[in-house]
Design a protein around this motif. Structure first.
Motif, PDB file in Angstrom:
ATOM      1  N   LYS A  88      34.944  58.092  34.913  1.00 47.45           N
ATOM      2  CA  LYS A  88      34.609  57.364  33.673  1.00 47.45           C
ATOM      3  C   LYS A  88      35.317  56.011  33.612  1.00 47.45           C
ATOM      4  N   LYS A  89      36.508  55.948  34.209  1.00 50.54           N
ATOM      5  CA  LYS A  89      37.276  54.703  34.235  1.00 50.54           C
ATOM      6  C   LYS A  89      36.879  53.809  35.411  1.00 50.54           C
ATOM      7  N   GLY A  90      35.978  54.311  36.279  1.00 51.60           N
ATOM      8  CA  GLY A  90      35.523  53.519  37.416  1.00 51.60           C
ATOM      9  C   GLY A  90      36.428  53.606  38.631  1.00 51.60           C
ATOM     10  N   ASN A  91      37.397  54.516  38.623  1.00 51.56           N
ATOM     11  CA  ASN A  91      38.317  54.659  39.747  1.00 51.56           C
ATOM     12  C   ASN A  91      37.789  55.748  40.694  1.00 51.56           C
ATOM     13  N   HIS A  92      36.761  55.405  41.467  1.00 52.29           N
ATOM     14  CA  HIS A  92      36.097  56.376  42.328  1.00 52.29           C
ATOM     15  C   HIS A  92      36.968  56.830  43.493  1.00 52.29           C
ATOM     16  N   LYS A  93      37.788  55.942  44.011  1.00 54.20           N
ATOM     17  CA  LYS A  93      38.635  56.296  45.151  1.00 54.20           C
ATOM     18  C   LYS A  93      39.632  57.390  44.765  1.00 54.20           C
ATOM     19  N   LYS A  94      40.286  57.231  43.625  1.00 49.64           N
ATOM     20  CA  LYS A  94      41.254  58.229  43.153  1.00 49.64           C
ATOM     21  C   LYS A  94      40.540  59.522  42.752  1.00 49.64           C
ATOM     22  N   ALA A  95      39.329  59.387  42.199  1.00 53.35           N
ATOM     23  CA  ALA A  95      38.547  60.565  41.810  1.00 53.35           C
ATOM     24  C   ALA A  95      38.205  61.405  43.041  1.00 53.35           C
ATOM     25  N   VAL A  96      37.893  60.751  44.161  1.00 53.97           N
ATOM     26  CA  VAL A  96      37.601  61.474  45.409  1.00 53.97           C
ATOM     27  C   VAL A  96      38.794  62.353  45.783  1.00 53.97           C
ATOM     28  N   GLU A  97      39.997  61.822  45.620  1.00 51.66           N
ATOM     29  CA  GLU A  97      41.209  62.598  45.946  1.00 51.66           C
ATOM     30  C   GLU A  97      41.308  63.844  45.069  1.00 51.66           C
ATOM     31  N   LYS A  98      41.059  63.687  43.775  1.00 50.99           N
ATOM     32  CA  LYS A  98      41.135  64.827  42.838  1.00 50.99           C
ATOM     33  C   LYS A  98      40.077  65.873  43.176  1.00 50.99           C
ATOM     34  N   TYR A  99      38.845  65.410  43.423  1.00 52.12           N
ATOM     35  CA  TYR A  99      37.775  66.352  43.767  1.00 52.12           C
ATOM     36  C   TYR A  99      38.081  67.072  45.086  1.00 52.12           C
ATOM     37  N   SER A 100      38.640  66.362  46.042  1.00 50.68           N
ATOM     38  CA  SER A 100      38.976  66.973  47.329  1.00 50.68           C
ATOM     39  C   SER A 100      40.031  68.066  47.155  1.00 50.68           C
ATOM     40  N   GLU A 101      41.044  67.793  46.320  1.00 51.27           N
ATOM     41  CA  GLU A 101      42.070  68.810  46.034  1.00 51.27           C
ATOM     42  C   GLU A 101      41.435  70.020  45.360  1.00 51.27           C
ATOM     43  N   SER A 102      40.534  69.773  44.409  1.00 53.56           N
ATOM     44  CA  SER A 102      39.858  70.854  43.694  1.00 53.56           C
ATOM     45  C   SER A 102      39.041  71.720  44.643  1.00 53.56           C
ATOM     46  N   LEU A 103      38.342  71.076  45.582  1.00 47.89           N
ATOM     47  CA  LEU A 103      37.493  71.815  46.519  1.00 47.89           C
ATOM     48  C   LEU A 103      38.306  72.681  47.480  1.00 47.89           C
ATOM     49  N   LYS A 104      39.566  72.310  47.732  1.00 49.01           N
ATOM     50  CA  LYS A 104      40.421  73.162  48.565  1.00 49.01           C
ATOM     51  C   LYS A 104      40.707  74.496  47.867  1.00 49.01           C
ATOM     52  N   LEU A 105      40.700  74.477  46.541  1.00 47.60           N
ATOM     53  CA  LEU A 105      40.993  75.675  45.754  1.00 47.60           C
ATOM     54  C   LEU A 105      39.738  76.454  45.377  1.00 47.60           C
ATOM     55  N   ASN A 106      38.645  75.737  45.173  1.00 45.16           N
ATOM     56  CA  ASN A 106      37.405  76.381  44.723  1.00 45.16           C
ATOM     57  C   ASN A 106      36.207  75.530  45.117  1.00 45.16           C
ATOM     58  N   GLN A 107      35.373  76.063  46.004  1.00 49.01           N
ATOM     59  CA  GLN A 107      34.179  75.337  46.431  1.00 49.01           C
ATOM     60  C   GLN A 107      33.099  75.528  45.373  1.00 49.01           C
ATOM     61  N   GLU A 108      32.916  74.492  44.563  1.00 45.84           N
ATOM     62  CA  GLU A 108      31.974  74.540  43.456  1.00 45.84           C
ATOM     63  C   GLU A 108      30.923  73.445  43.626  1.00 45.84           C
ATOM     64  N   CYS A 109      29.695  73.795  43.366  1.00 48.58           N
ATOM     65  CA  CYS A 109      28.572  72.873  43.522  1.00 48.58           C
ATOM     66  C   CYS A 109      28.788  71.570  42.752  1.00 48.58           C
ATOM     67  N   ALA A 110      29.175  71.660  41.489  1.00 50.14           N
ATOM     68  CA  ALA A 110      29.337  70.463  40.651  1.00 50.14           C
ATOM     69  C   ALA A 110      30.421  69.537  41.197  1.00 50.14           C
ATOM     70  N   THR A 111      31.467  70.108  41.772  1.00 50.98           N
ATOM     71  CA  THR A 111      32.539  69.271  42.320  1.00 50.98           C
ATOM     72  C   THR A 111      32.035  68.509  43.538  1.00 50.98           C
ATOM     73  N   TYR A 112      31.222  69.162  44.362  1.00 45.79           N
ATOM     74  CA  TYR A 112      30.630  68.458  45.514  1.00 45.79           C
ATOM     75  C   TYR A 112      29.716  67.326  45.048  1.00 45.79           C
ATOM     76  N   THR A 113      28.884  67.580  44.030  1.00 49.15           N
ATOM     77  CA  THR A 113      27.972  66.518  43.581  1.00 49.15           C
ATOM     78  C   THR A 113      28.739  65.387  42.903  1.00 49.15           C
ATOM     79  N   ASN A 114      29.834  65.720  42.221  1.00 48.22           N
ATOM     80  CA  ASN A 114      30.659  64.679  41.610  1.00 48.22           C
ATOM     81  C   ASN A 114      31.314  63.805  42.676  1.00 48.22           C
ATOM     82  N   ARG A 115      31.838  64.452  43.731  1.00 47.90           N
ATOM     83  CA  ARG A 115      32.465  63.666  44.792  1.00 47.90           C
ATOM     84  C   ARG A 115      31.411  62.833  45.524  1.00 47.90           C
ATOM     85  N   ALA A 116      30.198  63.381  45.671  1.00 47.00           N
ATOM     86  CA  ALA A 116      29.106  62.624  46.294  1.00 47.00           C
ATOM     87  C   ALA A 116      28.795  61.365  45.494  1.00 47.00           C
TER      88      ALA A 116
END
Length: 189
Positions: A88-116
Motif C-alpha cells: 500500500k505504501k509502494g515499497n514492493h521490494k520490502k514487501a517481497v521480503e515479508k511475503y518470502s518469509e511468510s511463504l517459508k512458514l505457510n505456502q498460501e495461494c494469496a501470498t504467492y499472488t501478492n508477491r507476484a
C-alpha cells in the motif's frame, strides 16, 4: 468420464454457484482453512523410496507440537499482512521480503499472488510467473494468479501462453474487464 474430469466439473460447478450467490468476492467470504495438526501431517505423509519425507507437507517452522504449529501459521499471517501494508505504501521490494518469509512458514495461494504483484511492479517477470504457477498449483482456478501470470508472460513475450491464461480466467469470470482488455492487447501483439 474419468475421475479427474468429474472432480474438475464439480469444482467448476461449485465455483459458478458461489459466483452467482456471492459475486466475484466469493473467496473472501469463505471461512479460514483450519490448520492441520503436526501429528496428522506426519501420519498422512508417505515418504518415497528415494528421499525420506519427500512427499510430506512442508513442516511448520516450529515442529514442537500443535501450539507451535499454530504459532507458525499466525506468524505467517502477520508477515503477509506486513507485506500488504508495504505494498500500500509502494515499497514492493520490502514487501517481497515479508511475503518470502511468510511463504517459508505457510505456502498460501494469496501470498504467492501478492508477491507476484510485487515482482510485476519490480519488472521481475520470470519470478512473477513462477509465483503465479505455484499459486495455481494450490488453486487451479485462482483468477488473480491467472491474470498476473498472463501479465508476466506478456512481458516475457510468451503471447500464446498469456492468451491461454486469459482464456482460462474468462471461463471462470467471463465479464472480467481487466482480462478482456488484456486479451485485446494480446490480440494486437
Amino acid at each position: 468420464m474419468t475421475k479427474a474430469l468429474l472432480e474438475k466439473d464439480g469444482v467448476n460447478w461449485m465455483t459458478k454457484a458461489l459466483l452467482e450467490k456471492d459475486g466475484v468476492n466469493w473467496r473472501q467470504k469463505l471461512p479460514p482453512i483450519p490448520a492441520v495438526p503436526l501429528s496428522a501431517q506426519t501420519r498422512w505423509s508417505v515418504p518415497s523410496a528415494g528421499a525420506p519425507g519427500a512427499n510430506a507437507p512442508p513442516a511448520p517452522a516450529a515442529a514442537g507440537g500443535p501450539d507451535q504449529a499454530a504459532a507458525g501459521m499466525e506468524r505467517a499471517r502477520t508477515l503477509k499482512e506486513e507485506g500488504n501494508e508495504l505494498v500500500k505504501k509502494g515499497n514492493h521490494k520490502k514487501a517481497v521480503e515479508k511475503y518470502s518469509e511468510s511463504l517459508k512458514l505457510n505456502q498460501e495461494c494469496a501470498t504467492y499472488t501478492n508477491r507476484a504483484l510485487c515482482y510485476l511492479a519490480l519488472k521481475r517477470y520470470k519470478e512473477a510467473a513462477q509465483d503465479c504457477t505455484e499459486a495455481l498449483r494450490l488453486d487451479p482456478t485462482n483468477v488473480k494468479a491467472l491474470y498476473r501470470r498472463a501479465q508476466a508472460l506478456k512481458e516475457l513475450k510468451d503471447y500464446k501462453s498469456s492468451i491461454a491464461d486469459i482464456k482460462s480466467l474468462l471461463k471462470t469470470e467471463p465479464k472480467n474487464t481487466a482480462a478482456l482488455r488484456l486479451l485485446q492487447e494480446l490480440s494486437r501483439a
